[in-house]
Scaffold this motif. Structure first.
Motif, mmCIF file in Angstrom:
data_model
loop_
_atom_site.group_PDB
_atom_site.id
_atom_site.type_symbol
_atom_site.label_atom_id
_atom_site.label_comp_id
_atom_site.label_asym_id
_atom_site.label_seq_id
_atom_site.Cartn_x
_atom_site.Cartn_y
_atom_site.Cartn_z
ATOM 1 N N MET A 133 -39.099 -15.877 -3.636
ATOM 2 C CA MET A 133 -38.107 -15.309 -4.559
ATOM 3 C C MET A 133 -37.997 -16.221 -5.782
ATOM 4 N N TYR A 134 -37.047 -15.923 -6.696
ATOM 5 C CA TYR A 134 -37.017 -16.656 -7.965
ATOM 6 C C TYR A 134 -36.766 -18.155 -7.769
ATOM 7 N N ASP A 135 -35.634 -18.476 -7.137
ATOM 8 C CA ASP A 135 -35.305 -19.887 -6.902
ATOM 9 C C ASP A 135 -34.317 -19.953 -5.739
ATOM 10 N N GLY A 136 -33.904 -21.159 -5.390
ATOM 11 C CA GLY A 136 -33.026 -21.320 -4.237
ATOM 12 C C GLY A 136 -31.694 -20.589 -4.391
ATOM 13 N N PRO A 137 -30.981 -20.826 -5.489
ATOM 14 C CA PRO A 137 -29.677 -20.175 -5.636
ATOM 15 C C PRO A 137 -29.740 -18.643 -5.583
ATOM 16 N N THR A 138 -30.757 -18.038 -6.226
ATOM 17 C CA THR A 138 -30.840 -16.576 -6.168
ATOM 18 C C THR A 138 -31.245 -16.112 -4.769
ATOM 19 N N ALA A 139 -32.036 -16.925 -4.061
ATOM 20 C CA ALA A 139 -32.378 -16.566 -2.679
ATOM 21 C C ALA A 139 -31.105 -16.558 -1.836
ATOM 22 N N ALA A 140 -30.200 -17.502 -2.101
ATOM 23 C CA ALA A 140 -28.929 -17.528 -1.374
ATOM 24 C C ALA A 140 -28.100 -16.290 -1.711
ATOM 25 N N ALA A 141 -28.147 -15.872 -2.986
ATOM 26 C CA ALA A 141 -27.413 -14.663 -3.380
ATOM 27 C C ALA A 141 -27.992 -13.437 -2.680
ATOM 28 N N GLU A 142 -29.305 -13.389 -2.556
ATOM 29 C CA GLU A 142 -29.941 -12.269 -1.845
ATOM 30 C C GLU A 142 -29.533 -12.283 -0.370
ATOM 31 N N ALA A 143 -29.419 -13.477 0.195
ATOM 32 C CA ALA A 143 -28.998 -13.581 1.598
ATOM 33 C C ALA A 143 -27.568 -13.072 1.759
ATOM 34 N N MET A 144 -26.743 -13.368 0.777
ATOM 35 C CA MET A 144 -25.355 -12.876 0.792
ATOM 36 C C MET A 144 -25.345 -11.346 0.820
ATOM 37 N N MET A 145 -26.178 -10.725 -0.041
ATOM 38 C CA MET A 145 -26.203 -9.262 -0.081
ATOM 39 C C MET A 145 -26.804 -8.684 1.203
ATOM 40 N N MET A 146 -27.753 -9.426 1.754
ATOM 41 C CA MET A 146 -28.362 -8.983 3.008
ATOM 42 C C MET A 146 -27.337 -9.013 4.140
ATOM 43 N N ALA A 147 -26.493 -10.017 4.126
ATOM 44 C CA ALA A 147 -25.442 -10.091 5.149
ATOM 45 C C ALA A 147 -24.506 -8.894 5.017
ATOM 46 N N MET A 148 -24.190 -8.526 3.784
ATOM 47 C CA MET A 148 -23.323 -7.360 3.577
ATOM 48 C C MET A 148 -23.998 -6.090 4.080
ATOM 49 N N ALA A 149 -25.300 -5.963 3.813
ATOM 50 C CA ALA A 149 -26.020 -4.753 4.212
ATOM 51 C C ALA A 149 -26.224 -4.677 5.718
ATOM 52 N N SER A 150 -26.143 -5.825 6.385
ATOM 53 C CA SER A 150 -26.447 -5.866 7.819
ATOM 54 C C SER A 150 -25.209 -5.741 8.691
ATOM 55 N N THR A 151 -24.048 -5.817 8.083
ATOM 56 C CA THR A 151 -22.825 -5.742 8.890
ATOM 57 C C THR A 151 -22.004 -4.557 8.400
ATOM 58 N N ARG A 152 -21.082 -4.142 9.203
ATOM 59 C CA ARG A 152 -20.295 -2.975 8.840
ATOM 60 C C ARG A 152 -18.852 -3.362 8.595
ATOM 61 N N LYS A 153 -18.275 -2.741 7.593
ATOM 62 C CA LYS A 153 -16.838 -2.884 7.343
ATOM 63 C C LYS A 153 -16.422 -4.337 7.170
ATOM 64 N N LYS A 154 -17.272 -5.127 6.557
ATOM 65 C CA LYS A 154 -16.914 -6.511 6.242
ATOM 66 C C LYS A 154 -16.901 -6.637 4.726
ATOM 67 N N SER A 155 -16.058 -7.540 4.224
ATOM 68 C CA SER A 155 -15.907 -7.590 2.778
ATOM 69 C C SER A 155 -16.098 -8.976 2.192
ATOM 70 N N ARG A 156 -16.360 -9.973 3.039
ATOM 71 C CA ARG A 156 -16.303 -11.336 2.531
ATOM 72 C C ARG A 156 -17.472 -12.165 3.040
ATOM 73 N N VAL A 157 -17.941 -13.075 2.198
ATOM 74 C CA VAL A 157 -18.956 -14.040 2.611
ATOM 75 C C VAL A 157 -18.383 -15.430 2.375
ATOM 76 N N LEU A 158 -18.576 -16.315 3.331
ATOM 77 C CA LEU A 158 -18.044 -17.678 3.224
ATOM 78 C C LEU A 158 -19.139 -18.645 2.769
ATOM 79 N N LEU A 159 -18.785 -19.486 1.829
ATOM 80 C CA LEU A 159 -19.710 -20.514 1.355
ATOM 81 C C LEU A 159 -19.114 -21.880 1.644
ATOM 82 N N SER A 160 -19.940 -22.767 2.139
ATOM 83 C CA SER A 160 -19.475 -24.132 2.341
ATOM 84 C C SER A 160 -19.249 -24.799 0.989
ATOM 85 N N GLY A 161 -18.150 -25.513 0.873
ATOM 86 C CA GLY A 161 -17.884 -26.282 -0.342
ATOM 87 C C GLY A 161 -18.846 -27.437 -0.516
ATOM 88 N N ALA A 162 -19.682 -27.692 0.483
ATOM 89 C CA ALA A 162 -20.668 -28.770 0.377
ATOM 90 C C ALA A 162 -22.016 -28.283 -0.127
#
Lengths: 442, 492, 126
Positions: A133-162
Motif C-alpha cells: 500500500m502507499y505507506d504505513g499510516p495509510t495502511a493503518a487507515a485501511e485497516a481501520m476501514m477494514m475493521a468497520m467492514a468486518s464487524t456489525r453495528k460498531k461505530s468506533r475504532v480505538l488507537l493507542s496514544g503510543a
C-alpha cells in the motif's frame, strides 16, 4: 535549439497524420472545445532547459540542503541500503512497466510481488499479505476501514496514544470522512494501557483496536492479554509494526492480531524526505476477503507451467465500485520490489544483525546521555531497540539549536517534555561520541 | 521473452547471505526479555549477492515496459519516462534527508515543492496544490475530503451525495464511498457525453459535487462543460476533475478555466514519471483559491524573506492524508520533466497525443467498431471487431482475444472491457512520445489481427502463442488461493 | 436456455425461494449463475444475522465480476450452506440443488410479492 528529444514527430509525419484524419492543422484537433476554453495567453512557465542546465539547477538546489547526521526515527529510519537494490530497480523492465494487467508479459512483476507477500507473511507470522500500500499510516487507515467492514453495528475504532503521531493523524482524517469515531487509549509508563483499553471496549461500540508493536517512544510493547480482550468484544486486533524490528520482536501473529500493518521503509529504503516508502498489510486467513489492495496468486497456465496472476479481484474497486472496502487500485510495486530484494540479501541473520548493531549503538547513547546529567529517563527499565525517549532537563529549544548548528538531527520532541533519539547501524561510533560531546556542552 | 521458473526461496542454502554490515563498535546491548521476542526466526531466503542479481535480472526479462515497446493502454498515459528524471531523483543529496528535519536544513527540497506547485497551478488554472497523496486514487480521495471539508466548515452539513457519470473510472465511486459520500450516477447520451437533462433533476442541496473527467473516458470532450459547471455551482456543488485524462489538455485547456474547483493530477501519467509496475506514483491535488484553507497539511509555504517553511496546522484543513509530504522522489522526477519540457513544448504534449489517437482511430475504424464518430482527444474506444469470425453457432474472437494476440506481436494490449458502456471495449491511448513509424506498425498488426479473426478466430482464441506463460487459469487461482511461498510448489 | 424450477418463487434480482413452513430456503437461479460465469466465491452472512427484504445478504464472485445477493424475504439467517465455502462451483453445477441460506421469515406476507416460475420465465425472456 532542435526539436524536443521526447517528440519524434517530423514535419512530414505531422502532415501525413493530419491528412489521414482529414484535418488541416493541429488546432483543428480541438475544434470540439468551446473557443473560450482554448488558452491563448502564453503560459507563465520557464523555458526549456538542456540536460546540463537541469543538472546545474539541481546541484544548486541540493546545495541549499544541509547534510545532517540523522539520530531521529519517528517513522523514518536511516538504515543501510545495499548497492544491489538501486541497480536492480533501475532495470527498465521493472521501472517502466504498468500494473501487471497482462499477466503473460508481467510474470517478473507478479513473481516478485508473490515473493514480497511471502516475506511479509514470514516477518509478521500472518497468513496472507496484499501486494503493498502507499505507506504505513495509510495502511493503518485501511485497516481501520477494514475493521468497520468486518464487524456489525460498531461505530468506533480505538488507537493507542503510543502510536506515532503521524499514524494517529492519518487514521483520524480517514475516520472523520468515513464516518467512524476514534477513541484514544491512554499510555501508562510508556506503554498502551490494557486496563484503559478494557474500559473502552466495555462500551460495546468498538470495531477495531490499533496498537503499536514498537511504539513512538521506541519501547517494545507487551501485549499480553490484548487479543483476548479485543476478541471478547468481537472487534479486530490490529498491530502497527516496524518490519525491521519484527526480525526479533514477538510477531503480531504471536500476539493474536487479526491484521498487521506498518511501513516497509525501515527495510533499507532511503529517507528521501518521506517518500516513496511502502505500506504493508497482512491478515489472518479468515479476513482475506475483506482485505483491500492487490493480491497476487499462483496458478498454472494452459501448458501446465507455474504462473502468477492478480487474483481475488472481485473485492476491488474496479469491480465493486462504490461497494469496495477501499478505493486503492495500485500498490507501491517498485518499493515492494525494493523490500523483497533487501530481505533476500539480508535474510533472517542480516536482519538480526541490523537490530543488534542498532540496539547496541542506541543503548550506548542512552546510557552516555544520562551520564551527561542533561536528561532523565522517561520510562525507566522499559525495553527498547534502536529508538528511545528521554526527558530533557535543559530547554529543548536550546538543545536543538546547538545540535542543528553542529549538523546533528537529534532529540526530536515527540510530545511535551519528551524527546527521542534513534541509532541505526549506519551511525558510527565517532558520530555517536560526537553527539554526546555536543550535548555535554549544552 | 524466456520462461524462468524460480522463486528466490528456492535458491536458498543454509548459511549463505548477501549483505555487508560493519562490526559492532559498541558494547553489545542487553537482549530483549524472552517474553517480547519471536519464537523462531522468519523464513527468509539465504542467498548470495550473485544469486540475487541473477534471479531478479531473470525475473525482469519476463516483463514488458515502456522501454521495451509500445504500450497503448487507455487512460494510463504510458509515455516515455526520461532518464534524466532518474538521474536527478537518485542524487545522493536528496536520498539522505529525513522528513522531519528542520526547514532551515531542507530549503532545496522545499523549493522543489514550491516551484512545482506554482508550475502545476499555471498549467491547470488552479491556485494551490498539495503533494501529500501518493497515487491517483489517493488524490481523488483527498480531493473529495477537501470538498466535504469545505461544506462542513460552512455548516452545510446535508451535502452527502456526489454525482458520477456512468462512464467514470471505477475508482471514482469507490473514492466517494470511502469519503462517506453516496454515489449518484448520471447517464451518458448516445454521443457519449453527460446527459445534461439527466443531470438537472439530480442537483439539489444534498449534492456535494460532481466528479468528471474531461475529456471523458471515451476520449470525448464534454462540450457542455460550461452549462454543467454553472448548473452544479448554482446548486451549491463543486466540480471535481479526475486528472487521469489531463494529457490532451496540456498547453491548450486548463481545468480551472472550465470551472473545475478541485482536481488531482497523476504525475506518473501526464508528467512522465515511471509506473514502476504499479507504483509509486504521486497524486497532487489542486484547488481554486477559495478552497486552499481546506487542503491537507503539512504544506510548503514561502515566507516574506523568500525562504520556505512548512505549515503544520490550520483549523480548516481536511487533515493529514499520508505519513509525510507524499512521494518526494516522484515529485523530483516530474519537476525535472517540466524543466526539460519548458513552456515552448507544453502545447505539443497535448497536440501530439491527440493527433496520435485520431490517427490510429481513423486507420482502424473500418475493421474495429467505432461506436461514436468524430474527433477524439488523447484516447478512444472501439467496441470490438467488425468481423469477429463467428458464424452460425461458432463464437468469434473477443476483445480479450485481440488483446492477447497483440502480445505475440510485441505490443502491450490496450485497456480492455472499460469503460463499461460497451461490451467489447478496447481503449487505445498512444501518447505524444510515439513516432508515426511505431503507430503504423501497431496499425498494421491490428489489421493483421482483424484479418486473422475473420478467417480463423482460433488463432486469436489460442493466443498468446509465444509469451513465457499462456493464459494462466485465473478461476483456479481465485477458487484455491495460493498466496505465499510456503503454500506453493514448482510444477512437475 | 436457462432452467427454471417449477414450484419455487422468484425475485427480480434472480434469487429463488423454496418455502418450508416458516423457513425460506434461498438460492440463485440458473439464469443468474450462467450470467456470472465461473463462480469463484460465495460470500455468505453469518447464522443469526438479521436481514430485511431487498437487503444484500452476500455476493457471488467470479474472476472479473461480483454480484450482490438480495434477500427476497425478511428474517433471521438460521443456516448457511457451508459446502459452498470450499466449492463455490457447485452453484454453477446446479443452482437449484445448491441453496445458499435458510431464513426464518418474519413476514410470510412478503412472499406474495414474488414471482412464480411462469412469471419469472416471462421476465428473463424479455
Amino acid at each position: 535549439m532542435g526539436q524536443f528529444a521526447y517528440f519524434p514527430h517530423t514535419g512530414e509525419d505531422i502532415k501525413a497524420m493530419l491528412e489521414k484524419v482529414s484535418l488541416r492543422s493541429l488546432e483543428d484537433l480541438y475544434s470540439d472545445v468551446p473557443e473560450e476554453f482554448i488558452r491563448k495567453e502564453e503560459y507563465d512557465l520557464p523555458e526549456a532547459l538542456s540536460e546540463e542546465e537541469v543538472r546545474a539547477r539541481f546541484a544548486g538546489l541540493a546545495a541549499k540542503n544541509r547534510p545532517m547526521k540523522v539520530f531521529v526515527g519517528a517513522g523514518a529510519y536511516d538504515h543501510y541500503a545495499p548497492s544491489v537494490i538501486p541497480y536492480l530497480l533501475s532495470r527498465s523492465e521493472f521501472l517502466t512497466a504498468y500494473t501487471p494487467y497482462q499477466c503473460e508479459i508481467s510474470q517478473g512483476t507478479l513473481r516478485y510481488i508473490f515473493e514480497y507477500q511471502s516475506m511479509i507473511c514470514s516477518l509478521t507470522g500472518m497468513d496472507v499479505s496484499n501486494a503493498s500500500m502507499y505507506d504505513g499510516p495509510t495502511a493503518a487507515a485501511e485497516a481501520m476501514m477494514m475493521a468497520m467492514a468486518s464487524t456489525r453495528k460498531k461505530s468506533r475504532v480505538l488507537l493507542s496514544g503510543a502510536l506515532l503521531p503521524g499514524v494517529i493523524k492519518v487514521v483520524s482524517t480517514y475516520a472523520k470522512f468515513h464516518g467512524v469515531a476514534i477513541g484514544l487509549i491512554p499510555v501508562m509508563g510508556g506503554q498502551t494501557c490494557i486496563n484503559c483499553l478494557k474500559a473502552e471496549l466495555a462500551k460495546g461500540d468498538v470495531a477495531g483496536v490499533i496498537v503499536p508493536s514498537v511504539n513512538r517512544y521506541g519501547i517494545v510493547e507487551d501485549h499480553t492479554g490484548f487479543a483476548d480482550a479485543v476478541h471478547a468484544e468481537k472487534a479486530l486486533f490490529i498491530e502497527y509494526c516496524d518490519p525491521s524490528a519484527l526480525a526479533v520482536v514477538k510477531t503480531p501473529a504471536e500476539w493474536g492480531a487479526d491484521i498487521a500493518v506498518g511501513d516497509g521503509q525501515s527495510l533499507g529504503i532511503p529517507l528521501t524526505y518521506g517518500g516513496p516508502y511502502v505500506g504493508f498489510m497482512a491478515v489472518k486467513k479468515e479476513h482475506l476477503r475483506k482485505m483491500p489492495g492487490r493480491i497476487v496468486g499462483q496458478t498454472t497456465d494452459k501448458e501446465g507451467k507455474r504462473a502468477y496472476v492478480l487474483t481475488l479481484q472481485a473485492r476491488e474497486q474496479h469491480i465493486r465500485r462504490e461497494k469496495a472496502t477501499s478505493n486503492i487500485c495500485s500498490n507501491q510495486s517498485l518499493m515492494a520490489l525494493y523490500v523483497t530484494i533487501y530481505l533476500s540479501l539480508m535474510g533472517a541473520e542480516g536482519l538480526r544483525e541490523v537490530n543488534q548493531l542498532s540496539a547496541s549503538g542506541a543503548a550506548y547513547l542512552h546510557d552516555r546521555l544520562l551520564e551527561t546529567g542533561k536528561f532523565e529517563e522517561a520510562f525507566p527499565g522499559k525495553p527498547f531497540l534502536k529508538e528511545f525517549a528521554l526527558r530533557p532537563l535543559v530547554p529543548v529549544e536550546k538543545l536543538q539549536e546547538k545540535l542543528l548548528a553542529a549538523g546533528y538531527f537529534a532529540a526530536l520532541q515527540i510530545e511535551e517534555g519528551i524527546v527521542t533519539f534513534c541509532v541505526t547501524e549506519r551511525r558510527t561510533k565517532e558520530e555517536v561520541d560526537g553527539l554526546i560531546s555536543i550535548i555535554r556542552e549544552v | 521473452m524466456k520462461y524462468y521458473d524460480k522463486l528466490i526461496f528456492e535458491l536458498s542454502a543454509e548459511g549463505r547471505n548477501g549483505y555487508s554490515l560493519p562490526k559492532n563498535r559498541f558494547p553489545s546491548a542487553n537482549p530483549l526479555p524472552k517474553s517480547l521476542t519471536r519464537s523462531e526466526a522468519p523464513l527468509l531466503p539465504q542467498v548470495s549477492e550473485v544469486d540475487v542479481v541473477r534471479h531478479y535480472t531473470n525475473l525482469s526479462q519476463m516483463n514488458f515496459g515502456v522501454d521495451t515497446g509500445f504500450y497503448p493502454l487507455g487512460s494510463c498515459t504510458m509515455k516515455y519516462n526520461p532518464k534524466i528524471n532518474e538521474e536527478i531523483a537518485n542524487l545522493p543529496a536528496f536520498a539522505g534527508i529525513h522528513p522531519l528535519q528542520d526547514a532551515s536544513t531542507v530549503q532545496g527540497v522545499l523549493e522543489v515543492y514550491y516551484n512545482m506547485e506554482r508550475m502545476l497551478a499555471e498549467i491547470t488554472g488552479l491556485s494551490a496544490f498539495t503533494f501529500n497523496p501518493c497515487a491517483g486514487a489517493h488524490g481523488e480521495l483527498t480531493g473529495l475530503m477537501v470538498m466535504r471539508q469545505y461544506h462542513l466548515c460552512r455548516g452545510d452539513l446535508g451535502r452527502t451525495k456526489v454525482i458520477v457519470p456512468d462512464s467514470a473510472h471505477g475508482t471514482n465511486p469507490a473514492s466517494a464511498a470511502v469519503c462517506g459520500l453516496e454515489v449518484v450516477v448520471v447517464k451518458s447520451k448516445e454521443n457519449g457525453r453527460i446527459d445534461v437533462n439527466d443531470l438537472k433533476p439530480l442537483l439539489d442541496d444534498t449534492v456535494a459535487g460532481i466528479m468528471m473527467t474531461n475529456p471523458n473516458t471515451l476520449g470525448l470532450f464534454e462540450t457542455e462543460i460550461k452549462e454543467i459547471a454553472s448548473l452544479v455551482h448554482a446548486a451549491g456543488g463543486l466540480l471535481y476533475y479526475d486528472g487521469a485524462n489531463m494529457n490532451p489538455l496540456m498547453g491548450v485547456v486548463r481545468p480551472g478555466d472550465m470551472g473545475f474547483d478541485i482536481m488531482h493530477l497523476n504525475l506518473h501519467k501526464t508528467f512522465s514519471t515511471p509506473h514502476g509496475g504499479g507504483g509509486p506514483g504521486s497524486g497532487p491535488v489542486g484547488v481554486a483559491a477559495y478552497l486552499e484553507p481546506y487542503l491537507p497539511l503539512p504544506k510548503v509555504v514561502r515566507c516574506d524573506d523568500g525562504s520556505f517553511s512548512i505549515l503544520q496546522d490550520r483549523e480548516t484543513s481536511a487533515g493529514k492524508v499520508s505519513g509525510f509530504m507524499g512521494n518526494f522522489g516522484v515529485i523530483l522526477r516530474a519537476y525535472t520533466y517540466l524543466l526539460m519540457l519548458g513552456k515552448e513544448n507544453l502545447r505539443k504534449v497535448g497536440e501530439f497525443s491527440v493527433l496520435g489517437a485520431n490517427y490510429i482511430k481513423e486507420s482502424l475504424k473500418d475493421l474495429y467498431k467505432l461506436p461514436i464518430e468524430g474527433v477524439c482527444k488523447h484516447e478512444f474506444v472501439f467496441d470490438g471487431l467488425v468481423n469477429d469470425g463467428g458464424h452460425d453457432e461458432v463464437h468469434g474472437a473477443t476483445t480479450l482475444d485481440v488483446a492477447k494476440r497483440l502480445l505475440d506481436f510485441g505490443f502491450h494490449a490496450p485497456t480492455i472491457y472499460f469503460p463499461l458502456l460497451f461490451h467489447q471495449a478496447l481503449m487505445i491511448e498512444p501518447t505524444e512520445t510515439e513516432s508515426k513509424e511505431t503507430l503504423d506498425a501497431f496499425i498494421a498488426v491490428m489489421r493483421e489481427i482483424a484479418r486473422e479473426a475473420a478467417e480463423d478466430p482460433a488463432i486469436l482464441q489460442e493466443a498468446p502463442h509465444n509469451t513465457p506463460v499462456r493464459r494462466p487459469d485465473e478461476t483456479a487461482a481465485a477458487r484455491n488461493p495460493i498466496l505465499k511461498y510456503t503454500d506453493s510448489k514448482p510444477c512437475e | 436456455m436457462s432452467k427454471i424450477m417449477e414450484g419455487l418463487l422468484y425475485s427480480e434480482s434472480h434469487e429463488w425461494v423454496k418455502v418450508d413452513g416458516d423457513i425460506a430456503i434461498i438460492g440463485v437461479s440458473d439464469f443468474a449463475q450462467k450470467e456470472m460465469g465461473e463462480i469463484t466465491y460465495v460470500d455468505m452472512p453469518e447464522v443469526d444475522d438479521e436481514i430485511g427484504q431487498g437487503e444484500t445478504f452476500g455476493a457471488l464472485e467470479s474472476v472479473k465480476a461480483a454480484s450482490d445477493l438480495y434477500s427476497p424475504v425478511s428474517g433471521v439467517v438460521v443456516e448457511v450452506n457451508e459446502e459452498l465455502e470450499d466449492a463455490p462451483e457447485k452453484v454453477n453445477e446446479d443452482a437449484f440443488e445448491n441453496w445458499i441460506i435458510k431464513v426464518r421469515m418474519s413476514d410470510k406476507g412478503e412472499l406474495d410479492g414474488l414471482m412464480d416460475a411462469a412469471a419469472y420465465k416471462a421476465m428473463i425472456e424479455e
